[in-house]
Design an enzyme around this catalytic site. Structure first.
Site, PDB file in Angstrom:
ATOM      1  N   GLU A   1      -0.041  -1.274   5.710  1.00 42.64           N
ATOM      2  CA  GLU A   1       1.002  -0.785   6.615  1.00 42.64           C
ATOM      3  C   GLU A   1       0.803   0.694   6.888  1.00 42.64           C
ATOM      4  OE1 GLU A   1       4.791   1.006   7.954  1.00 42.64           O
ATOM      5  OE2 GLU A   1       3.614   1.501   6.198  1.00 42.64           O
TER       6      GLU A   1
ATOM      7  N   ASP B   1       0.845  -1.199   0.000  1.00 45.02           N
ATOM      8  CA  ASP B   1       0.000   0.000   0.000  1.00 45.02           C
ATOM      9  C   ASP B   1       0.881   1.251   0.000  1.00 45.02           C
ATOM     10  OD1 ASP B   1       0.702  -0.874   2.646  1.00 45.02           O
ATOM     11  OD2 ASP B   1      -0.770   0.500   3.502  1.00 45.02           O
TER      12      ASP B   1
END
Ligand SMILES: [Zn+2]
Length: 434
Positions: free
Chosen positions: A173, A108
């Site tokens: 994350e 991400d």
């Protein structure tokens, strides 16, 4: 030719392939999203890497975790589901008799806004002057490309490691760390881990945790253009001005921490408490009935409680704020409310661990000095270290100082160096069977 020289040469010769891999990863839109946002291209990216790693000889596991896998953690946002958020773990089985190594990276990336300030499309990587531009190039699709490419090069050279090499790419994350925790609870584990975040080639052995308190102070509404009797006689109380008492206490706590021996760490700054949001007031001609303020708190590994969480820090902050409130007659009788959001736990590993020393030697062989460091913020290594039984370090290209920026980039030279160093570290850590 030594194995080390063959690895260094093979990665250097593969420079264009490494650039192409990084560009492919940047091309998938994996912008971090709220629990309810629809999926982006997380599954496509994981499938792409899964195909590549399968072709290189790994057995690949791609799964969507059950929400129950991460439930009950102080770190997890309530209601998080993993629909469209698959995790990947690829295992290159070792020949036996060696230590296993985990390579972990998050897929991400933070949003690209404001997009109109980018020189080129953030989701279409472009190389200019030896730099690869695009969202995530620095944090951390560049690092993910390096670890994947390092594994591919070892496979291509026919290097059979003794210990297992596990390549693990995860989601979430940038928001909560849910992907890393889901991987740990799925059994992703090794004797040591490397997370190629942008460390500027430092070997990170520590990171801070964080807490997010919100303080609510109540006032008493009344006409703002009229003289008010004392509050004990029913007069109005300005909730915003009462928050000034709390704001002042927060500033004093920050100073206290900066001078405290409990707040010293060789690789990290002291714990901190920073006001980040404030709101209050209901009407322009009315004394504010309430004011709310949110702070971002960072805390050192040494301040974590026995289970690794920030409960002691929470208690310290609550006591400090309560003492400040007691000194104010109104707040003494109307104590502020404190609410706590997620607890993101800190971690550190012993710098004398073999993986730390191995990474220091590997970066020197790849041409960058071995330097120990820490991350002022947090990264997934903390989850693997604390909850996964996998002591993990950070080591990667470019610097976190340039993460999340407009025109984010990673130098192509950095990609080559990082992939070389990770491949060398894997061979030293896992051992080569040949
Ligand atoms: Zn990152």
């Amino acid at each position: 030719m030594t194995l080390e020289a063959r690895i260094l040469d093979a990665v250097a010769a593969g420079r264009d392939e490494l650039v192409e891999l990084t560009a492919r990863l940047v091309g998938f839109d994996t912008t971090a999203r709220a629990p309810d946002d629809p999926p982006r291209q997380e599954a496509d990216l994981q499938a792409y890497l899964g195909d590549r790693l399968t072709a290189a000889g790994a057995s690949v596991d791609i799964w969507e975790p059950d929400p129950a896998d991460v439930a009950g953690s102080r770190q997890m946002p309530p209601g998080l589901r993993f629909d469209g958020r698959p995790q990947l773990a690829a295992r290159f089985a070792g020949a036996g008799g060696g230590r296993s190594l985990l390579l972990n990276g998050h897929i991400d990336v933070v949003p690209s806004e404001p997009r109109d300030r980018w020189t080129s499309d953030p989701n279409a990587a472009e190389v200019r002057d030896g730099r690869l531009y695009g969202r995530g190039s620095c944090d951390m699709k560049g690092g993910v490309a390096c670890m994947v490419y390092a594994a591919e090069v070892l496979a291509r050279l026919g290097v059979r490691l003794r210990g297992d090499l596990i390549v693990n790419t995860i989601t979430d994350e940038e928001s909560s760390g849910a992907g890393g925790l889901a991987a740990v609870r799925h059994g992703v584990k090794a004797d040591a881990g490397i997370v190629p975040e942008p460390t500027a080639f430092e070997v990170w052995v520590a990171c801070r945790g964080s807490l997010t308190p919100t303080f609510t102070v109540t006032g008493r509404p009344g006409h703002a253009e009229m003289a008010q009797p004392h509050w004990r006689d029913g007069g109005a109380v300005n909730g915003i001005e009462k928050m000034a008492v709390i704001l002042d206490a927060v500033g004093r706590l920050r100073e206290e921490w900066r001078g405290s021996p409990l707040q010293r760490h060789e690789h990290l700054p002291p714990g901190d408490i920073i006001p980040v949001k404030i709101s209050g007031g209901e009407w322009t001609v009315t004394y504010p009935a309430a004011c709310r303020m949110t702070c971002e708190v960072t805390y050192l590994p040494g301040r974590a409680d026995a289970e690794g969480w920030g409960r002691d820090v929470e208690a310290e902050i609550e006591a400090w704020i309560a003492a400040a409130a007691k000194a104010d007659p109104w707040l003494a009788e109307h104590p502020p409310l404190v609410e706590w959001d997620l607890d993101i736990p800190p971690a550190e590993v012993d710098p004398s661990l073999p993986i730390v020393q191995t990474m220091m030697r590997a970066t020197e062989r790849a041409g960058r000095p071995g330097v120990l460091g820490g991350l002022d913020s947090w990264f997934d290594a903390a989850t693997f270290t604390r909850f996964g039984g996998t002591p993990s370090i950070g080591y990667g290209p470019r610097s976190i100082a340039w993460a999340h920026t407009v025109d984010e980039y990673v130098p192509v030279d950095d990609l080559v160096t990082c992939a070389q160093a990770i491949a060398l570290a894997a061979v030293e850590h896992c051992g080569a069977a040949e």
